[in-house]
Write an enzyme that holds these catalytic residues in place. Sequence first.
Site, PDB file in Angstrom:
ATOM      1  N   ASP A 382       0.862  -1.151   0.000  1.00 33.46           N
ATOM      2  CA  ASP A 382       0.000   0.000   0.000  1.00 33.46           C
ATOM      3  C   ASP A 382       0.914   1.221   0.000  1.00 33.46           C
ATOM      4  O   ASP A 382       2.104   1.110   0.277  1.00 33.46           O
ATOM      5  CB  ASP A 382      -0.849  -0.061   1.276  1.00 33.46           C
ATOM      6  CG  ASP A 382      -1.762   1.118   1.388  1.00 33.46           C
ATOM      7  OD1 ASP A 382      -2.268   1.549   0.342  1.00 33.46           O
ATOM      8  OD2 ASP A 382      -1.972   1.594   2.506  1.00 33.46           O
ATOM      9  N   GLY A 658      -4.744   3.514  -3.571  1.00 35.31           N
ATOM     10  CA  GLY A 658      -5.989   4.135  -3.950  1.00 35.31           C
ATOM     11  C   GLY A 658      -5.762   5.569  -4.383  1.00 35.31           C
ATOM     12  O   GLY A 658      -6.670   6.247  -4.832  1.00 35.31           O
ATOM     13  N   ASP A 659      -4.533   6.003  -4.271  1.00 36.08           N
ATOM     14  CA  ASP A 659      -4.228   7.388  -4.562  1.00 36.08           C
ATOM     15  C   ASP A 659      -4.273   7.694  -6.045  1.00 36.08           C
ATOM     16  O   ASP A 659      -4.299   6.800  -6.876  1.00 36.08           O
ATOM     17  CB  ASP A 659      -2.836   7.713  -4.029  1.00 36.08           C
ATOM     18  CG  ASP A 659      -2.928   8.701  -2.909  1.00 36.08           C
ATOM     19  OD1 ASP A 659      -3.840   9.533  -2.957  1.00 36.08           O
ATOM     20  OD2 ASP A 659      -2.095   8.623  -1.982  1.00 36.08           O
ATOM     21  N   ARG A 760      -5.473   4.143  -7.932  1.00 35.05           N
ATOM     22  CA  ARG A 760      -6.926   4.191  -7.958  1.00 35.05           C
ATOM     23  C   ARG A 760      -7.547   2.809  -7.929  1.00 35.05           C
ATOM     24  O   ARG A 760      -8.492   2.524  -8.654  1.00 35.05           O
ATOM     25  CB  ARG A 760      -7.402   4.918  -9.225  1.00 35.05           C
ATOM     26  CG  ARG A 760      -7.212   6.412  -9.212  1.00 35.05           C
ATOM     27  CD  ARG A 760      -8.141   7.045  -8.226  1.00 35.05           C
ATOM     28  NE  ARG A 760      -8.134   8.495  -8.343  1.00 35.05           N
ATOM     29  CZ  ARG A 760      -8.379   9.320  -7.321  1.00 35.05           C
ATOM     30  NH1 ARG A 760      -8.609   8.841  -6.135  1.00 35.05           N
ATOM     31  NH2 ARG A 760      -8.385  10.611  -7.503  1.00 35.05           N
ATOM     32  N   ASP A 786      -1.612  -0.806   5.843  1.00 35.35           N
ATOM     33  CA  ASP A 786      -1.919  -0.305   7.182  1.00 35.35           C
ATOM     34  C   ASP A 786      -3.397  -0.073   7.410  1.00 35.35           C
ATOM     35  O   ASP A 786      -3.825   0.084   8.537  1.00 35.35           O
ATOM     36  CB  ASP A 786      -1.175   0.991   7.437  1.00 35.35           C
ATOM     37  CG  ASP A 786      -1.762   2.130   6.624  1.00 35.35           C
ATOM     38  OD1 ASP A 786      -2.025   1.890   5.431  1.00 35.35           O
ATOM     39  OD2 ASP A 786      -1.968   3.211   7.162  1.00 35.35           O
TER      40      ASP A 786
END
Lengths: 1163, 354
Positions: A382, A658-659, A760, A786
């Site tokens: 992540d 997800g950024d 994303r 995390d």
Amino acid sequence: TFCKRVRANDRDYNEKFQYASNCIMTSKYNIITFLPVNLFEQFQEVANTYFLFLLILQLIPQISSLSWFTTIVPLVLVLSITAVKDATDDYFRHKSDNQVNNRQSQVLIGGILQKEKWMNVRVGDIIKLENNQFVAADLLLLSSSEPHGLCYIETAELDGETNMKVRQSLSVTSELGDPNNLAQFDGEVVCEPPNNKLDRFCGTLYWKDCKYPLSNQNMLLRGCVLRNTESCYGLVIFAGPDTKLMQNSGRTKFKRTSIDRLMNTLVLWIFGFLVCMGVILAIGNAVWEKEVGALFQSFLPWDPPVDNFLFSAFLSFWSYVIILNTVVPISLYVSVEVIRLGHSYFINWDRRMFCSRSNTAAEARTTTLNEELGQVEYIFSDKTGTLTQNIMTFNKCSINGHTYGEEQHMARVQALDFSAWNPLAARDFCFYDQSLLDAVMEGEPAVHEFFRVLSLCHTVMSEEKSEGELLYKAQSPDEGALVTAARNFGFVFRSRTPGTVTTQELGKAVTYTLLAILDFNNIRKRMSVIVRNPEGRIRLYCKGADTVLFERLHSCNHELMNVTSDHLNEYAGDGLRTLAVAYRDLSEEQWEEWSEHFRGADKATDCRDDRLAAAYEEIEQDMMLLGATAIEDKLQEGVPETIAILSLANIKIWVLTGDKQETAVNIGYSCKMLTDDMTEIFIVNGHTVQSVREELRYNGDVCPSKCPPPQAPPPSLLESISGEFALIISGHSLAHALEADMEREFLETACACRAVICCRVTPLQKALVVELVKRHKKAVTLAIGDGANDVSMIKTAHIGVGISGQEGIQAVLASDYSFSQFRFLQRLLLVHGRWSYLRMCRFLCYFFYKNFAFTMVHFWFGFFCGFSAQTVYDQYFITLYNIVYTSLPVLAMGIFDQDVPEQRSLEYPKLYEPGQLNLLFNKREFFICIAQGIYTSVVLFFIPYGVLSHATQSNGVPLADYQTFAVTTATALVIVVSVQIALDTGYWTAINHFFIWGSLGTYFTILFAMHSSILFNIFPKQFHFLGDAHNTLGQPVVWLTIALATVICIAPVLAFRFLKLDLKPQLSDTKKRKPGASGSTLGRLGRGGSRRSGYAFAHQEGFGELITSGKNMRLSSLALATFASRHSSSWIDTLQKVILNSFNISQYTVFTFFYELNESFFI
Amino acid sequence: MGKKQAGTGPLSRRPDNSAFKQQRLPAWSPSLTPQTVLPTFYILSLVCLLLGIWLLITVEYTYELKVDYTDAGTCEQCFNLRKHAIDSSTPCKCTVSFHVPKTFPGDVFFYYGLRNFHQNLRRYMDSRDDAQMVGRKNNLKAPSSYCAPFDYDANGKPIAPCGAVANSMFNDSLTVMYNPTDGSKIQVPLYRKGIAWYTDKNVKFRNPPTNNTFSLQQAFEGTTRPLYWQRPVYELDDIDSNNNGFINDDLIVWMREAAFPNFKKLYGVLNRAQGPFTEGLPAGNYTLSINYNFPVEPFRGRKELVISMVTWFGGQNYFLPIAYLVTSGLILVTAVVLTTVFVKVGKKGKNMEE
């Protein structure tokens, strides 16, 4: 489909349905059921059942070739150890259950609030919750102390998200304020049956002949905590085991390591082998009984049930199964678990994986996966919170052509002390360049204007709890960092209303009239505000991506632009996120004219967005450049170094985040996953199946070698870093790429790349990517994360690692290992994982060897004893061999062995490769061990046979009696396997010495004790080897035999090892003692040049509109926090929104942006 | 685990800095280097060679003589007689002549040897009752079920000693006559006692308690002799009454089962007190006379008399010295190969290290 009915305040009615009470029971046993249930569970293990079966075989006198205790002693030992462990676990579960069940809650009974234990709460009760209390059951929110029936909850225990969420009661029930009214409430809820969907609830409330639909928005789930709400009332819908929390706490899937699977296969093979041996010996028995045994009948008639040689052979088969079962002793499983437990403790104890900042030690939460840590090939990480700290710091800036914030690499520079002159300064802000502060003090106008922009041009909300104690709620941490920087340099943003912004500029309060917010979006990559200062002058302040902003500057800025551009390049080279800042003075006329224009666009019904964009474009021209900011997305400590070392260890690292793409790429650069030396970086960003396929194809063609075979290590370290490819794929493309017909293509391209970044992506996609690699690459995968959004990936991967020491614990709870810093991963894999793998492999090799050597002697003896299943050894020796004589030395090796010192395995990451290639224990190695074991058994049988069958003692008594032979062989065996373990042990600690010498000593002690007259006089039948040790071991010929057997067994092993070392030295052999010249590997990763930064805000558009409209001002700051943090936390929402709104616009720009980026690489 | 109950400081959970927990225990890590391995091989080879030679020389001076009397000489008729179980009670005597080529100096041991007799069958070995033979009263008349079918006779009388092992006891009696050239016949005197392990004779096998008024025969009252025996256990030795019952040396020797189907058991030791035997067994012609009782024909076995002398190392045993010599040779070959490989190839491997 709604089948659950609950009527408020009507226990009798609800009782009819026999809903679960709120008493939870996670424990499995009670005192009475413990023994039977636990035994039943344990015998579901194949191994245990197998040994039980053996035990039953041994109780049949006709085939019992061994006493029953040879099996029952180890079996009982194993069962009782497991039972004790289970009992302790269950005891703690009982304790925690009790604690939870006895929590107090306030229940409305007969109109009066009464204290009740949680476990006595029933479905249909109305309970009162107070602030910071845990929700006792799944409740329908009826009313709240807050206006509009709102209440705020934290769902950390459910999904790991620490931000607040809003729940609202139905308006009809929210009016029921006080207990008296609530006691009259007799609504009936009809809803779905209990399920585990946390984000969904369907139901209807029937009350006073009206129907009201219910959704998840009205529910308070068990496990949540009520926050910032004085009190609220709720109706219990689901209780105890029916609650969504309990429904979700299903058993996690049990992970097995590849060694485990291999071991199971091998054990099956061994069983096959055992059956073959049994059949061979049974056939031998049939032949022997027919040819010889039949003639021997007068001396030894067949047992009554036996009437012919075939039946005798049948019995002999089972007898041999009993004897030969020691090739797979029960102690194998126990020892493996003990070793893994030991390794887990070493992880827990490791000080170098202890983070003093968060006071968290590493924790091996699963104790069964350690050796797989030494075989990892793919890491899925992540980004936020794992690679980065999710802290943005204002690091550098360039103002009017002057750069500030250059780091002095000398001794520790004291951070500036702002509080002395600025009482409003934030305390945790660090900046090291005094000259910028001086510039502010000296009143340099450009510097002042620069910080003014930062203090005005944003969408941050402020909260001032007490005078001077400001709290900013920023939608993205970047913005927060910029506003905080301005705050510390004396331009304090204090408050805003829909039409004004109040700041404190160098101690003086100033209120600006906010005329317009030209909000950010992905195409514009900038935002502006138009304000009127107290003097009445109108100014537009703009900040945005440099590429965009530079095009809109006034021509007189050319020179400054060049200088700033250089600075920006420099910042980008350091992996900082940059923004350019500019302003434009507007005359009253210009403003009037434009605002007319703007209003027109705003009111337009068709193409509103386009027209607004055009309007914005119109005013954002001819701006004056002020400078640029550089924000550091603070990486966790040591991330680039860790990634570099892990890549050198041939571990591929994929970032799944997800950024936004820009952010992800930026981080890719700053942690050196992406470098400017890379041949090409592929961007897959298509929206349709076709475009994604084409992009993948194109990339695949460019890429020269698809997935180079892992056996061919790159020729040098240098080459392994440069000349490689990277793939960046976004979530919507990934959705297509993961479809069945394209996944292979995607995987192949991705595997050919050194770095893969997926941005994303949804939590589900993360899991799918992991699953894809797991399925097709047959490689060991590790996922590290995390947050709650990483849970699925952590659970899917072979090994899940959670970053602990932070607020969310969901990832940690789902993980197998947890620690608080990403950089500990290198230690976990390269040191602990590598050792665990090595130790486990050595352990297994030796274990199979020693048991084959031990057991196969019976096979050879079968040819001399008429295949009658006579054992070679004393039955006590057979019982104790695995659990006493040979268990501890190999355990010590399995726990303590080290081939190279720990720092060496970090210096030479290539040492990790044998694990990935599975070199140390595989089927081939297994057969070598087996062959060695069989060879040893041949020697151990035939050498004593050759010697003893004719030998006599020096007093003339023959040595060829069975008991002498048994003791000689057993002693030779113990000595040979001890020498072998001594040879295998690479790291002789005092414990190893103690165990190896101790085992030999124990053997002789027990031998003499068992053969003593004391024991014989008590149990003459059991200890009939009386005097044997004394008589046998006193003979020189016996010792000469043992010595000869040892030499013949060990010399070839020694020779082969030496040859292997000589001809094919492993890296670990050569790196044993020589200190290496290291450090060169990391120096290579210097700063690169090309600029790749933009408006990297994790922004969503529309926030500015919310501010100017003033809608959110009513909400308490709390609700705003929810809103603001939605981006980072509530994942699904964001993604939906992103997909629906922004991506269809942004796609083009993002693509062009990266197209530019790529061009710059080609140059 | 790293968690400490006590302490709440910022580092309260820090694991201890002990060498054990940090895996830094002082340790010796040996490794295979040419400097250690090659000399080891050469030394091993040399040691094996020397041992082999020494043992070979020792064995060369240890004489052994085997006389197969199964159907030799006049024993052929006894052999044929014993084919049939019905004739088992008929006594049969026969003689076999043999020649001792060289004098056996020193102590000489006489063994009876059996071939193809499986004392090592699982059920055979189990078929005994050590508790009975240690003279326990309870066990004497209640033999273990392991002894079946040799636990009770047809009349239900307990058998002492029970079991297949005792039942099949070797019961030929052998007498060796020395025929010096002068035509006389001198019986070779043998010690027939002291041929068993001390522990066997004194601990493992005990008679049921007797005293002056309570004879051994009375002690065995209520039991019967094993099926194949001619006389009861308390009358095994008609010369020495102290050698009767469970402590009879022949019985004890027999009860120590052989590990392999071809074995020899000690029968007697030459009594060198007098006559021509003070120096050992003189060379010359001998006659072996046998009370031929033990049938070997049914299981296609052979019987033999083995005469042997012993050294510190035991009797004649060529296997061990030869095995040592062969091992020595193989290790030497290996050592040479390893050295060659190391010199030729190993150097290259060394270069790779850098």
